[in-house]
Design a protein around this motif. Sequence first.
Motif, PDB file in Angstrom:
ATOM      1  N   GLY A  28     -15.262 -19.774 -14.743  1.00  0.00           N
ATOM      2  CA  GLY A  28     -14.522 -19.798 -15.989  1.00  0.00           C
ATOM      3  C   GLY A  28     -13.040 -19.647 -15.740  1.00  0.00           C
ATOM      4  N   ASN A  29     -12.351 -18.972 -16.647  1.00  0.00           N
ATOM      5  CA  ASN A  29     -10.920 -18.762 -16.516  1.00  0.00           C
ATOM      6  C   ASN A  29     -10.583 -17.389 -15.963  1.00  0.00           C
ATOM      7  N   SER A  30     -11.562 -16.675 -15.471  1.00  0.00           N
ATOM      8  CA  SER A  30     -11.341 -15.326 -14.971  1.00  0.00           C
ATOM      9  C   SER A  30     -10.387 -15.337 -13.784  1.00  0.00           C
ATOM     10  N   GLU A  31      -9.463 -14.377 -13.783  1.00  0.00           N
ATOM     11  CA  GLU A  31      -8.500 -14.281 -12.696  1.00  0.00           C
ATOM     12  C   GLU A  31      -8.933 -13.291 -11.627  1.00  0.00           C
ATOM     13  N   VAL A  32      -9.763 -12.337 -12.010  1.00  0.00           N
ATOM     14  CA  VAL A  32     -10.176 -11.271 -11.104  1.00  0.00           C
ATOM     15  C   VAL A  32     -11.681 -11.338 -10.898  1.00  0.00           C
ATOM     16  N   THR A  33     -12.110 -11.237  -9.644  1.00  0.00           N
ATOM     17  CA  THR A  33     -13.536 -11.162  -9.349  1.00  0.00           C
ATOM     18  C   THR A  33     -13.979  -9.709  -9.502  1.00  0.00           C
ATOM     19  N   LEU A  34     -15.064  -9.525 -10.245  1.00  0.00           N
ATOM     20  CA  LEU A  34     -15.530  -8.180 -10.570  1.00  0.00           C
ATOM     21  C   LEU A  34     -16.917  -7.935 -10.000  1.00  0.00           C
ATOM     22  N   ALA A  35     -17.230  -6.662  -9.810  1.00  0.00           N
ATOM     23  CA  ALA A  35     -18.556  -6.246  -9.354  1.00  0.00           C
ATOM     24  C   ALA A  35     -18.949  -4.992 -10.125  1.00  0.00           C
ATOM     25  N   THR A  36     -20.186  -4.547  -9.945  1.00  0.00           N
ATOM     26  CA  THR A  36     -20.663  -3.345 -10.631  1.00  0.00           C
ATOM     27  C   THR A  36     -21.100  -2.288  -9.625  1.00  0.00           C
ATOM     28  N   VAL A  60     -21.847   3.785 -15.136  1.00  0.00           N
ATOM     29  CA  VAL A  60     -21.960   2.410 -14.650  1.00  0.00           C
ATOM     30  C   VAL A  60     -20.622   1.728 -14.882  1.00  0.00           C
ATOM     31  N   ILE A  61     -20.049   1.149 -13.835  1.00  0.00           N
ATOM     32  CA  ILE A  61     -18.724   0.557 -13.969  1.00  0.00           C
ATOM     33  C   ILE A  61     -18.706  -0.901 -13.514  1.00  0.00           C
ATOM     34  N   THR A  62     -17.838  -1.665 -14.151  1.00  0.00           N
ATOM     35  CA  THR A  62     -17.431  -2.981 -13.660  1.00  0.00           C
ATOM     36  C   THR A  62     -16.023  -2.813 -13.127  1.00  0.00           C
ATOM     37  N   TYR A  63     -15.782  -3.246 -11.898  1.00  0.00           N
ATOM     38  CA  TYR A  63     -14.484  -2.971 -11.272  1.00  0.00           C
ATOM     39  C   TYR A  63     -14.023  -4.180 -10.447  1.00  0.00           C
ATOM     40  N   PRO A  64     -12.720  -4.283 -10.169  1.00  0.00           N
ATOM     41  CA  PRO A  64     -12.194  -5.440  -9.430  1.00  0.00           C
ATOM     42  C   PRO A  64     -12.502  -5.358  -7.940  1.00  0.00           C
ATOM     43  N   VAL A  65     -12.941  -6.479  -7.381  1.00  0.00           N
ATOM     44  CA  VAL A  65     -13.201  -6.538  -5.944  1.00  0.00           C
ATOM     45  C   VAL A  65     -12.345  -7.599  -5.249  1.00  0.00           C
ATOM     46  N   GLU A  66     -11.747  -8.509  -6.032  1.00  0.00           N
ATOM     47  CA  GLU A  66     -10.904  -9.536  -5.411  1.00  0.00           C
ATOM     48  C   GLU A  66      -9.871 -10.034  -6.411  1.00  0.00           C
ATOM     49  N   TYR A  67      -8.601 -10.042  -5.963  1.00  0.00           N
ATOM     50  CA  TYR A  67      -7.517 -10.575  -6.789  1.00  0.00           C
ATOM     51  C   TYR A  67      -6.411 -11.092  -5.873  1.00  0.00           C
ATOM     52  N   SER A  70      -5.516  -9.492  -0.195  1.00  0.00           N
ATOM     53  CA  SER A  70      -5.981  -8.129   0.072  1.00  0.00           C
ATOM     54  C   SER A  70      -5.004  -7.077  -0.439  1.00  0.00           C
ATOM     55  N   GLU A  71      -3.710  -7.363  -0.358  1.00  0.00           N
ATOM     56  CA  GLU A  71      -2.714  -6.393  -0.831  1.00  0.00           C
ATOM     57  C   GLU A  71      -2.787  -6.230  -2.345  1.00  0.00           C
ATOM     58  N   LYS A  72      -2.852  -7.363  -3.062  1.00  0.00           N
ATOM     59  CA  LYS A  72      -2.946  -7.303  -4.521  1.00  0.00           C
ATOM     60  C   LYS A  72      -4.269  -6.661  -4.961  1.00  0.00           C
ATOM     61  N   THR A  73      -5.321  -6.940  -4.217  1.00  0.00           N
ATOM     62  CA  THR A  73      -6.617  -6.352  -4.555  1.00  0.00           C
ATOM     63  C   THR A  73      -6.571  -4.839  -4.457  1.00  0.00           C
ATOM     64  N   LYS A 145      -8.084 -12.771 -18.306  1.00  0.00           N
ATOM     65  CA  LYS A 145      -7.312 -14.007 -18.190  1.00  0.00           C
ATOM     66  C   LYS A 145      -5.875 -13.760 -18.631  1.00  0.00           C
ATOM     67  N   ASN A 146      -5.019 -14.763 -18.397  1.00  0.00           N
ATOM     68  CA  ASN A 146      -3.612 -14.713 -18.811  1.00  0.00           C
ATOM     69  C   ASN A 146      -2.858 -13.504 -18.257  1.00  0.00           C
ATOM     70  N   GLY A 147      -3.314 -12.999 -17.122  1.00  0.00           N
ATOM     71  CA  GLY A 147      -2.632 -11.856 -16.515  1.00  0.00           C
ATOM     72  C   GLY A 147      -3.001 -10.524 -17.123  1.00  0.00           C
ATOM     73  N   PHE A 148      -4.043 -10.497 -17.968  1.00  0.00           N
ATOM     74  CA  PHE A 148      -4.502  -9.250 -18.585  1.00  0.00           C
ATOM     75  C   PHE A 148      -5.951  -8.978 -18.189  1.00  0.00           C
ATOM     76  N   LEU A 149      -6.276  -7.712 -18.048  1.00  0.00           N
ATOM     77  CA  LEU A 149      -7.644  -7.294 -17.767  1.00  0.00           C
ATOM     78  C   LEU A 149      -7.955  -6.128 -18.691  1.00  0.00           C
ATOM     79  N   SER A 150      -8.835  -6.354 -19.669  1.00  0.00           N
ATOM     80  CA  SER A 150      -9.182  -5.324 -20.652  1.00  0.00           C
ATOM     81  C   SER A 150     -10.565  -4.771 -20.365  1.00  0.00           C
TER      82      SER A 150
END
Length: 279
Positions: A28-36, A60-67, A70-73, A145-150
Amino acid sequence: MNLKRLLHAPSVLIVLMLLPLITDSCKGNSEVTLATDSVVVEDAFKKSNGELCKIKTSVVITYPVEYKDSEKTLQLQTLYCSALLNATNGMGDVKAALNDYAKSIIAINQPLTMSQDSIYNSDDFEDIDVDNFEIVVKITDVYNKNGFLSFCCENTVRKNNNETSISHSYVNLDLMLMKKLSHSDLFLSQSESEITQMLKSKLLETNKVRSEDELYNSCGFFNLQNLSVTDNFFFSDDGITWCYEPGVIAVQTVGETSLQLPFEELMRFKCEDSPLNRL
């Protein structure tokens, strides 16, 4: 059939050509890869009558694993740990932060140590009658998306296996500025009263009434003074939604109140360097 003949089969070639498109559509348009991830912590405390009460928290969390790289992540994970798991600044180990977060929920919600951060009101806590006490926290993404993560943080309280309350709070991260966003980052301070009035108008429209008196007398909205531009909001494709927990602007039985305002109506209130400029 040998491998060369298989690879030259028209149907296989079509699948191979479409595979990248299928992969992209799944992203999709997701900018960040997430995991649980999840954790469960259990403990017990002695009640005033000397009996033990079991206390348990499940997170239980959904959290960023890739953006990006490696530095930005790592920067994003560090921000996530601070903004959503209450970790100390500079901590980027999500697993460790998750464990500490769950333990802190247990610690602040025991009657002898209850603080203002507790999910419970110590005045309403009937410790003698409660033998099993559980807090379930679910952190999920609602916009990416659009540089935001809610993110939405859902807190559910169970006493003796009966659900007694559920509430939602929201956290918004700016991927470009790498910071937690507040409403003051988006809008001019002098515009808050106008946005608040728009929220009240939306509340009237949603409840199909014409006046604030009707909201009070017929709909249970007893505290409209608390209806304001807060940081409990999240982004969507259509606009920004503000949420008010049960009991904040209306009686508990009304439940949570959510009010969405379209981006096109909010753009005239944005500050000069507002992240909304990128929409």
